[in-house]
Motif scaffolding. Structure first.
Motif, PDB file in Angstrom:
ATOM      1  N   SER A  52       0.826  -1.209   0.000  1.00  0.00           N
ATOM      2  CA  SER A  52       0.000   0.000   0.000  1.00  0.00           C
ATOM      3  C   SER A  52       0.864   1.265   0.000  1.00  0.00           C
ATOM      4  O   SER A  52       0.523   2.256  -0.650  1.00  0.00           O
ATOM      5  N   GLU A  53       2.022   1.230   0.714  1.00  0.00           N
ATOM      6  CA  GLU A  53       2.926   2.384   0.707  1.00  0.00           C
ATOM      7  C   GLU A  53       3.507   2.603  -0.687  1.00  0.00           C
ATOM      8  O   GLU A  53       3.606   3.739  -1.162  1.00  0.00           O
ATOM      9  N   LEU A  54       3.893   1.500  -1.338  1.00  0.00           N
ATOM     10  CA  LEU A  54       4.450   1.611  -2.682  1.00  0.00           C
ATOM     11  C   LEU A  54       3.399   2.124  -3.668  1.00  0.00           C
ATOM     12  O   LEU A  54       3.693   2.953  -4.526  1.00  0.00           O
ATOM     13  N   GLN A  55       2.164   1.658  -3.528  1.00  0.00           N
ATOM     14  CA  GLN A  55       1.084   2.155  -4.384  1.00  0.00           C
ATOM     15  C   GLN A  55       0.858   3.651  -4.146  1.00  0.00           C
ATOM     16  O   GLN A  55       0.659   4.420  -5.089  1.00  0.00           O
ATOM     17  N   ARG A  56       0.883   4.073  -2.887  1.00  0.00           N
ATOM     18  CA  ARG A  56       0.647   5.478  -2.553  1.00  0.00           C
ATOM     19  C   ARG A  56       1.769   6.368  -3.078  1.00  0.00           C
ATOM     20  O   ARG A  56       1.514   7.453  -3.613  1.00  0.00           O
ATOM     21  N   LEU A  57       3.017   5.908  -2.980  1.00  0.00           N
ATOM     22  CA  LEU A  57       4.143   6.695  -3.478  1.00  0.00           C
ATOM     23  C   LEU A  57       4.049   6.930  -4.986  1.00  0.00           C
ATOM     24  O   LEU A  57       4.484   7.963  -5.492  1.00  0.00           O
ATOM     25  N   SER A  61      -3.425   2.664  -8.815  1.00  0.00           N
ATOM     26  CA  SER A  61      -4.774   2.282  -8.408  1.00  0.00           C
ATOM     27  C   SER A  61      -4.923   0.775  -8.251  1.00  0.00           C
ATOM     28  O   SER A  61      -5.898   0.304  -7.672  1.00  0.00           O
ATOM     29  N   ASP A  62      -3.962  -0.001  -8.788  1.00  0.00           N
ATOM     30  CA  ASP A  62      -4.007  -1.453  -8.647  1.00  0.00           C
ATOM     31  C   ASP A  62      -2.582  -1.988  -8.644  1.00  0.00           C
ATOM     32  O   ASP A  62      -1.625  -1.230  -8.489  1.00  0.00           O
ATOM     33  N   LEU A  71       9.685   3.301 -10.661  1.00  0.00           N
ATOM     34  CA  LEU A  71       8.870   3.471  -9.463  1.00  0.00           C
ATOM     35  C   LEU A  71       9.671   4.204  -8.384  1.00  0.00           C
ATOM     36  O   LEU A  71      10.871   3.967  -8.212  1.00  0.00           O
ATOM     37  N   ALA A  72       8.996   5.095  -7.679  1.00  0.00           N
ATOM     38  CA  ALA A  72       9.600   5.732  -6.510  1.00  0.00           C
ATOM     39  C   ALA A  72       9.572   4.735  -5.366  1.00  0.00           C
ATOM     40  O   ALA A  72       8.555   4.095  -5.114  1.00  0.00           O
ATOM     41  N   VAL A  73      10.694   4.570  -4.674  1.00  0.00           N
ATOM     42  CA  VAL A  73      10.761   3.640  -3.554  1.00  0.00           C
ATOM     43  C   VAL A  73      11.140   4.341  -2.246  1.00  0.00           C
ATOM     44  O   VAL A  73      11.319   3.693  -1.222  1.00  0.00           O
ATOM     45  N   LYS A  74      11.239   5.689  -2.312  1.00  0.00           N
ATOM     46  CA  LYS A  74      11.442   6.494  -1.108  1.00  0.00           C
ATOM     47  C   LYS A  74      10.615   7.759  -1.235  1.00  0.00           C
ATOM     48  O   LYS A  74      10.463   8.304  -2.332  1.00  0.00           O
ATOM     49  N   PRO A  75      10.046   8.263  -0.133  1.00  0.00           N
ATOM     50  CA  PRO A  75       9.274   9.508  -0.208  1.00  0.00           C
ATOM     51  C   PRO A  75      10.142  10.658  -0.671  1.00  0.00           C
ATOM     52  O   PRO A  75      11.344  10.716  -0.399  1.00  0.00           O
ATOM     53  N   ASN A  76       9.535  11.606  -1.395  1.00  0.00           N
ATOM     54  CA  ASN A  76      10.232  12.812  -1.826  1.00  0.00           C
ATOM     55  C   ASN A  76      10.330  13.760  -0.641  1.00  0.00           C
ATOM     56  O   ASN A  76       9.312  14.233  -0.133  1.00  0.00           O
ATOM     57  N   PRO A  77      11.564  14.063  -0.176  1.00  0.00           N
ATOM     58  CA  PRO A  77      11.691  14.931   1.013  1.00  0.00           C
ATOM     59  C   PRO A  77      11.113  16.318   0.791  1.00  0.00           C
ATOM     60  O   PRO A  77      10.719  16.986   1.728  1.00  0.00           O
TER      61      PRO A  77
END
Length: 225
Positions: A52-57, A61-62, A71-77
């Motif tokens: 769910s975190e990876l989907q949110r980043l 939607s699926d 894919l982003a694998v870390k939040p954008n600071p």
């Protein structure tokens, strides 16, 4: 067998099955390029994230991803808000109670082969059950559905057949000697769909998997006793 590009076959297969292959190294500290065999589950696990975190980043939607997708694998600071010294602390709200996950709804399966069980599902090294038999023994559809994949694009599975039963369930039949149906065919429960073989294996057997929303589950509770 339909002749559409091999990359499309890999993309389809990777969204249907969680591959046993490891995830390739990240491109850098914050992004990852999707490789053949990757799934959201494997990528999230290797980067200490939940699905769910990876989907949110990535605003997904699926669970569908494509080979070559970044894919982003870390939040954008830069996206994090910074409080100034004069800011008043915001009262913390209690976390909502976790919602219990619902059990997988039932699907009625028949045994795809009448041979002896060589290895049971364990959720780790074996994500299905292995059934022994003679080369050429009939393989039957465990439930009605539509052929989603029929080919040999994944070496470790040999000649592989995938039948999609509904939006939640699919079954996979690996190591076949011969596949008797083609992609797009509508299949009835109990219909012979393949012949047992040893493609991609060192012995004659059927490797049978049941997937619920892409995740391998133990098929035995759903099989007619």
């Amino acid at each position: 067998m339909p002749t559409f590009p091999l990359l499309r076959r890999y993309a389809l297969f990777s969204t249907l099955l969680i591959s046993a292959c490891g995830t390739a190294p990240v491109n850098n500290g914050s992004q990852y390029e999707v490789k053949a065999g990757d799934t959201l589950y494997s990528i999230a696990r290797n980067h200490n994230l939940s699905v769910s975190e990876l989907q949110r980043l990535n605003q997904l939607s699926d669970n569908t991803i494509q080979i070559g997708q970044t894919l982003a694998v870390k939040p954008n600071p830069k996206a994090a808000s910074v409080s100034t010294p004069s800011s008043k602390p915001t009262p913390s709200k209690p976390n909502p109670a976790p919602v219990a996950s619902k059990p997988s709804p039932a699907i009625n399966l028949i045994w795809p082969s009448k041979g002896p069980i060589l290895q049971n599902y364990n959720g780790g090294s074996n994500k299905g059950i292995d059934i022994g038999g003679e080369a050429g023994s009939p393989i039957y559809a465990a439930a009605s559905g539509k052929v989603a994949y029929a080919g040999n694009g994944i070496r470790s599975y040999g000649n592989l057949l995938i039948i999609k039963h509904n939006q939640d369930y699919l079954s996979a039949y690996a190591h076949n000697q011969r596949i008797l149906v083609k992609e797009g065919d509508i299949i009835k429960q109990g219909q012979q769909v393949a012949e047992m073989g040893s493609s991609g294996s060192n012995k004659v057997k059927l490797h049978f998997e049941l997937r619920f929303k892409g995740k391998a589950i133990n098929p035995k509770p759903f099989l007619a006793q």
